[in-house]
Scaffold this motif. Structure first.
Motif, PDB file in Angstrom:
ATOM      1  N   GLU A 347      35.138  80.697  45.504  1.00 41.38           N
ATOM      2  CA  GLU A 347      35.613  80.752  44.109  1.00 41.38           C
ATOM      3  C   GLU A 347      35.002  79.605  43.299  1.00 41.38           C
ATOM      4  O   GLU A 347      34.639  79.763  42.141  1.00 41.38           O
ATOM      5  CB  GLU A 347      37.143  80.705  44.075  1.00 41.38           C
ATOM      6  N   ARG A 348      34.884  78.447  43.960  1.00 38.55           N
ATOM      7  CA  ARG A 348      34.312  77.299  43.247  1.00 38.55           C
ATOM      8  C   ARG A 348      32.827  77.559  42.913  1.00 38.55           C
ATOM      9  O   ARG A 348      32.396  77.319  41.790  1.00 38.55           O
ATOM     10  CB  ARG A 348      34.452  76.029  44.101  1.00 38.55           C
ATOM     11  N   VAL A 349      32.079  78.067  43.890  1.00 34.08           N
ATOM     12  CA  VAL A 349      30.657  78.349  43.639  1.00 34.08           C
ATOM     13  C   VAL A 349      30.532  79.339  42.479  1.00 34.08           C
ATOM     14  O   VAL A 349      29.758  79.130  41.538  1.00 34.08           O
ATOM     15  CB  VAL A 349      29.979  78.929  44.902  1.00 34.08           C
ATOM     16  N   ALA A 350      31.349  80.425  42.545  1.00 35.16           N
ATOM     17  CA  ALA A 350      31.246  81.466  41.506  1.00 35.16           C
ATOM     18  C   ALA A 350      31.620  80.881  40.143  1.00 35.16           C
ATOM     19  O   ALA A 350      30.946  81.149  39.149  1.00 35.16           O
ATOM     20  CB  ALA A 350      32.153  82.641  41.859  1.00 35.16           C
ATOM     21  N   SER A 351      32.660  80.034  40.105  1.00 33.01           N
ATOM     22  CA  SER A 351      33.108  79.520  38.803  1.00 33.01           C
ATOM     23  C   SER A 351      32.064  78.575  38.186  1.00 33.01           C
ATOM     24  O   SER A 351      32.034  78.392  36.986  1.00 33.01           O
ATOM     25  CB  SER A 351      34.458  78.810  38.939  1.00 33.01           C
ATOM     26  N   LEU A 352      31.192  78.012  39.031  1.00 38.11           N
ATOM     27  CA  LEU A 352      30.169  77.094  38.507  1.00 38.11           C
ATOM     28  C   LEU A 352      28.824  77.788  38.292  1.00 38.11           C
ATOM     29  O   LEU A 352      27.812  77.145  38.022  1.00 38.11           O
ATOM     30  CB  LEU A 352      30.006  75.898  39.454  1.00 38.11           C
ATOM     31  N   GLY A 353      28.815  79.108  38.476  1.00 41.70           N
ATOM     32  CA  GLY A 353      27.602  79.866  38.157  1.00 41.70           C
ATOM     33  C   GLY A 353      26.646  80.059  39.321  1.00 41.70           C
ATOM     34  O   GLY A 353      25.546  80.585  39.130  1.00 41.70           O
ATOM     35  N   GLY A 354      27.035  79.652  40.526  1.00 40.92           N
ATOM     36  CA  GLY A 354      26.169  79.860  41.696  1.00 40.92           C
ATOM     37  C   GLY A 354      26.293  81.284  42.223  1.00 40.92           C
ATOM     38  O   GLY A 354      27.194  82.027  41.835  1.00 40.92           O
ATOM     39  N   VAL A 355      25.393  81.649  43.104  1.00 38.84           N
ATOM     40  CA  VAL A 355      25.424  83.000  43.682  1.00 38.84           C
ATOM     41  C   VAL A 355      26.137  82.933  45.036  1.00 38.84           C
ATOM     42  O   VAL A 355      25.779  82.114  45.897  1.00 38.84           O
ATOM     43  CB  VAL A 355      23.982  83.554  43.860  1.00 38.84           C
ATOM     44  N   THR A 356      27.142  83.794  45.211  1.00 42.82           N
ATOM     45  CA  THR A 356      27.958  83.764  46.440  1.00 42.82           C
ATOM     46  C   THR A 356      27.562  84.908  47.363  1.00 42.82           C
ATOM     47  O   THR A 356      27.409  86.047  46.917  1.00 42.82           O
ATOM     48  CB  THR A 356      29.452  83.902  46.096  1.00 42.82           C
ATOM     49  N   TYR A 357      27.447  84.565  48.634  1.00 38.52           N
ATOM     50  CA  TYR A 357      26.984  85.543  49.621  1.00 38.52           C
ATOM     51  C   TYR A 357      27.882  85.428  50.851  1.00 38.52           C
ATOM     52  O   TYR A 357      27.779  84.451  51.600  1.00 38.52           O
ATOM     53  CB  TYR A 357      25.525  85.232  49.968  1.00 38.52           C
ATOM     54  N   ALA A 358      28.777  86.402  51.066  1.00 38.40           N
ATOM     55  CA  ALA A 358      29.678  86.361  52.225  1.00 38.40           C
ATOM     56  C   ALA A 358      28.938  86.811  53.482  1.00 38.40           C
ATOM     57  O   ALA A 358      28.231  87.817  53.452  1.00 38.40           O
ATOM     58  CB  ALA A 358      30.877  87.269  51.987  1.00 38.40           C
ATOM     59  N   VAL A 359      29.112  86.056  54.548  1.00 36.94           N
ATOM     60  CA  VAL A 359      28.605  86.466  55.860  1.00 36.94           C
ATOM     61  C   VAL A 359      29.852  86.578  56.730  1.00 36.94           C
ATOM     62  O   VAL A 359      30.432  85.578  57.159  1.00 36.94           O
ATOM     63  CB  VAL A 359      27.609  85.430  56.424  1.00 36.94           C
ATOM     64  N   THR A 360      30.329  87.788  56.904  1.00 40.61           N
ATOM     65  CA  THR A 360      31.669  87.966  57.470  1.00 40.61           C
ATOM     66  C   THR A 360      31.716  89.145  58.423  1.00 40.61           C
ATOM     67  O   THR A 360      30.841  90.018  58.412  1.00 40.61           O
ATOM     68  CB  THR A 360      32.699  88.152  56.329  1.00 40.61           C
ATOM     69  N   ASN A 361      32.788  89.161  59.198  1.00 42.18           N
ATOM     70  CA  ASN A 361      33.012  90.260  60.146  1.00 42.18           C
ATOM     71  C   ASN A 361      33.949  91.297  59.541  1.00 42.18           C
ATOM     72  O   ASN A 361      34.291  92.258  60.202  1.00 42.18           O
ATOM     73  CB  ASN A 361      33.624  89.663  61.425  1.00 42.18           C
ATOM     74  N   THR A 362      34.432  91.038  58.316  1.00 37.38           N
ATOM     75  CA  THR A 362      35.465  91.894  57.731  1.00 37.38           C
ATOM     76  C   THR A 362      35.086  92.221  56.286  1.00 37.38           C
ATOM     77  O   THR A 362      35.346  91.427  55.376  1.00 37.38           O
ATOM     78  CB  THR A 362      36.842  91.170  57.786  1.00 37.38           C
ATOM     79  N   SER A 363      34.513  93.387  56.097  1.00 39.53           N
ATOM     80  CA  SER A 363      33.987  93.738  54.774  1.00 39.53           C
ATOM     81  C   SER A 363      35.072  93.898  53.721  1.00 39.53           C
ATOM     82  O   SER A 363      34.796  93.777  52.534  1.00 39.53           O
ATOM     83  CB  SER A 363      33.193  95.036  54.848  1.00 39.53           C
ATOM     84  N   GLU A 364      36.317  94.187  54.130  1.00 37.78           N
ATOM     85  CA  GLU A 364      37.384  94.367  53.130  1.00 37.78           C
ATOM     86  C   GLU A 364      38.168  93.079  52.943  1.00 37.78           C
ATOM     87  O   GLU A 364      39.297  93.083  52.464  1.00 37.78           O
ATOM     88  CB  GLU A 364      38.374  95.473  53.556  1.00 37.78           C
ATOM     89  N   SER A 365      37.605  91.953  53.318  1.00 35.56           N
ATOM     90  CA  SER A 365      38.369  90.706  53.294  1.00 35.56           C
ATOM     91  C   SER A 365      38.367  90.056  51.913  1.00 35.56           C
ATOM     92  O   SER A 365      37.581  90.415  51.041  1.00 35.56           O
ATOM     93  CB  SER A 365      37.753  89.728  54.292  1.00 35.56           C
ATOM     94  N   SER A 366      39.242  89.062  51.743  1.00 37.02           N
ATOM     95  CA  SER A 366      39.315  88.309  50.488  1.00 37.02           C
ATOM     96  C   SER A 366      37.969  87.670  50.189  1.00 37.02           C
ATOM     97  O   SER A 366      37.547  87.585  49.039  1.00 37.02           O
ATOM     98  CB  SER A 366      40.365  87.200  50.597  1.00 37.02           C
ATOM     99  N   LEU A 367      37.275  87.196  51.240  1.00 34.06           N
ATOM    100  CA  LEU A 367      35.987  86.533  51.018  1.00 34.06           C
ATOM    101  C   LEU A 367      34.968  87.537  50.473  1.00 34.06           C
ATOM    102  O   LEU A 367      34.244  87.239  49.523  1.00 34.06           O
ATOM    103  CB  LEU A 367      35.470  85.905  52.324  1.00 34.06           C
ATOM    104  N   ALA A 368      34.943  88.725  51.070  1.00 34.95           N
ATOM    105  CA  ALA A 368      33.995  89.744  50.599  1.00 34.95           C
ATOM    106  C   ALA A 368      34.287  90.077  49.136  1.00 34.95           C
ATOM    107  O   ALA A 368      33.359  90.242  48.337  1.00 34.95           O
ATOM    108  CB  ALA A 368      34.077  90.984  51.479  1.00 34.95           C
ATOM    109  N   PHE A 369      35.579  90.149  48.777  1.00 39.29           N
ATOM    110  CA  PHE A 369      35.918  90.452  47.384  1.00 39.29           C
ATOM    111  C   PHE A 369      35.525  89.308  46.447  1.00 39.29           C
ATOM    112  O   PHE A 369      35.193  89.528  45.294  1.00 39.29           O
ATOM    113  CB  PHE A 369      37.416  90.760  47.248  1.00 39.29           C
TER     114      PHE A 369
END
Ligand code: G6P
Length: 590
Positions: A347-369
């Motif tokens: 959330e911090r990266v996104a709020s500062l204009g950076g590009v966020t890229y989740a590397v996760t085992n759970t595509s429906e997770s809060s991080l993926a969203f």
């Protein structure tokens, strides 16, 4: 951490008990269930694991509406009084909660002169529901939601209503339906056992489930259309020896193949050349094992990329003033996708204009969203608290993503990337060769189990492997352990070398073999015992010989003996390998 389940179906009590068993990896210090009866709500709770709750609830009558909770303590010690559910004083509401109500002390003051039965922040919610009840449970729930600060997934039973109400802010919550009933849960994989259609409750939502289906509102009361999807049905069975961890380690070759396929079938990195060339820094952010995979990926890819690769612990990143702007790409690494620190960092990266890229085992997770892009590591359900196969799959995914980033930036040739893709095919077989030697590792574990401290050492790309080996060992065996860059030992830690100390040297780069040999000699000369994990041997160390692989992928292989060593050492010491003391998987509080 903390698992919640709610069911409106025939046999809701026994189904909730079964679900809590599946959610136990999220917390296992106490548990409880509330069952709706015709004229009352019955609460059953106890300190200890789900087995203790099953024992307590033997012979308890069924109900068709129930909620349950398995706890990882944050506020209040581990005892039955602090176990969930909590009843309101008038016993009309029962509440279970995952998260932290940060303003609970202020809310308790607002509630005035009432007697609480527990030391938890969660009980406050039940009392607030009673205080603000205006005849309409959903309206009251929304009033209470607007008073709460912090993170919460809350499920509520209200007397005489054959419904379950819920709130979600930051902590995970999903709802699901099937021909047999309606359900809510902290975890998509768990609810997929009961529900054929599942929807993730949006952050900042209030939910009502009943035999009529699912209704979702935002905290202002405006309806939200649930976004249902068909979940992948997840099998969750321990290995033949009764635990998940060894089974998950032995799945690594298969899962590595799927991780590579996942990268290819998912379309690779999916950044445009212009976007890829814009970055000046690339963060790799995660916690625990996921942090170590960021360390590893950065260390292996540094020579390939003309950009700063910066691995950072998520909880440090949130408050650490790391520079972020449109020129920053952040890989947010998390097996569960629910680790609060990692989601906050995204959330911090996104709020500062950076590009966020989740590397996760759970595509429906809060991080993926929370992230713009998602890569699924395809490790399959991981239930042992100590992460193993997810680490190897994170390394595979990150190696391929970073190499492709190099291609887009022009620092890696398409030919080298194609070579990496080819070389990565050899990794599963190399891991399988290590797994074939598990009996040798088990023998070495007998000696490690007698040590009072174990140090893991490695240089450059082997240092992150040492970090992960050390984390694994301390997590599940409780033996004191630390990781050091091998050259750093002589700057202080050598003072700790003695006969009941073991040093595990990881060395996969033949060019640095001589340097590592010196480190080994330095520790054995001071009485410590040394083991080596390398494609070659050292005169002073007991060897675990691993296959020689491409240096870019070597860490996916060299970590495996260390995962096995932690497992067998913990077993030798009689530890509960899947559920180590004080820990939990999916840590949803900061
Ligand atoms: C917990 C677990 C660790 C895990 C870490 C990150 O602390 O005990 O094994 O590495 O969380 O989990 P994540 O789901 O974000 O990868």
């Amino acid at each position: 951490m903390c698992g919640i389940f709610g069911a409106i179906c025939d046999g809701a009590v026994s189904n909730t008990l079964k679900a809590l068993k599946l959610l136990e990896y999220r917390g296992y210090d106490s548990a409880g269930i509330a069952a709706l009866r015709n004229d009352k709500i019955d609460v059953y709770k106890t300190e200890g694991r789900i087995a203790a709750l099953q024992e307590l609830m033997r012979g308890v009558p069924e109900s068709d509406v129930a909620i349950g909770h398995t706890r990882w303590a944050t506020h209040g010690s581990v005892c039955t009084a602090n176990a969930h559910p909590f009843l309101s004083p008038d016993k009309k509401f029962a509440v279970v909660h995952n998260g932290i109500i940060e303003n609970h002390l202020q809310l308790k003051r607002e509630l005035g002169n009432v007697r609480f039965t527990s030391q938890t922040d969660s009980e406050t919610v039940a009392y607030l529901l009673e205080k603000y009840f205006d005849g309409d449970v959903m309206r009251t729930l929304l009033t209470v939601a607007r008073k709460l600060q912090g993170s919460f997934a809350i499920a509520v039973l209200a007397l005489c209503e054959r419904k379950i109400y819920a709130l979600r802010s930051k902590s995970p919550l999903v709802v699901g339906t099937s021909a047999d009933g309606v359900f809510l849960c902290s975890d998509v994989r768990c609810i997929s056992r009961w529900a054929s259609r599942v929807a993730v409750c949006p952050d900042g939502s209030a939910v009502e489930i009943s035999a009529d289906g699912v209704r979702i509102f935002d905290f202002s009361g405006a309806p939200i259309q649930p976004d249902f999807f068909v979940p992948e049905r997840a099998e969750q069975a321990a290995g033949a020896n009764g635990d998940f961890m060894l089974k998950e380690i032995f799945e690594i070759p298969h899962r590595l193949r799927l991780a590579k396929q996942g990268y290819v079938n998912g379309g690779g990195l999916r950044l445009s050349v212009a976007e890829a060339r814009r970055f000046r820094r690339v963060y790799l952010i995660g916690c625990g094992t996921a942090h170590n995979s960021g360390l590893q990926a950065a260390s292996s890819a540094r020579r390939l990329l003309d950009v700063d690769l910066l691995p950072v612990v998520a909880s440090e990143f949130i408050y650490g003033d790391y520079p972020v702007g449109a020129d920053a790409l952040a890989f947010l690494i998390s097996q569960s996708g629910e680790t609060a620190d990692t989601v906050r960092a995204a959330e911090r990266v996104a709020s500062l204009g950076g590009v966020t890229y989740a590397v996760t085992n759970t595509s429906e997770s809060s991080l993926a969203f929370a992230c713009k892009y998602t890569a699924n590591i395809c490790a399959g359900g991981e239930y042992a608290v100590a992460s193993t196969k997810a680490y190897n799959c994170q390394l595979m995914t990150l190696a391929l993503l970073l190499s492709e980033l190099g291609v887009l930036r022009g620092s890696v040739t398409a030919q080298s990337h194609a070579e990496l893709l080819r070389n990565s095919d050899a990794v599963p077989d190399a891991v399988a060769q290590v797994l074939d030697k598990s009996a040798d590792v088990a023998r070495l574990a007998e000696e490690v189990a007698r040590c009072k401290a174990v140090f893991f050492i490695g240089r450059t790309t082997d240092y992150p492997t040492a970090c992960e080996g050390s984390l694994k060992l301390k997590e599940i065996s409780y033996i004191h352990s630390e990781a050091y860059p091998a050259g750093e030992l002589k700057h202080g830690t050598l003072a700790l070398m003695e006969s009941d100390v073991c040093v595990v040297a990881v060395s996969t780069d033949p060019a640095l073999k001589g340097k590592t040999a010196s480190s080994v000699t330095e520790v054995t000369a001071r009485g410590a015992r040394a083991l080596s994990v390398a494609p070659y041997t050292f005169p002073d160390a007991t060897p675990l010989v691993i296959p020689q692989t491409d240096p870019f992928v070597a860490a996916m292989v060299s970590v495996v003996p260390l995962q096995l060593l932690a497992y067998y050492t913990a077993k030798r010491l009689g530890r509960d390998v899947d559920k180590p003391r004080h820990l939990a998987k999916s840590v949803t509080v900061e």
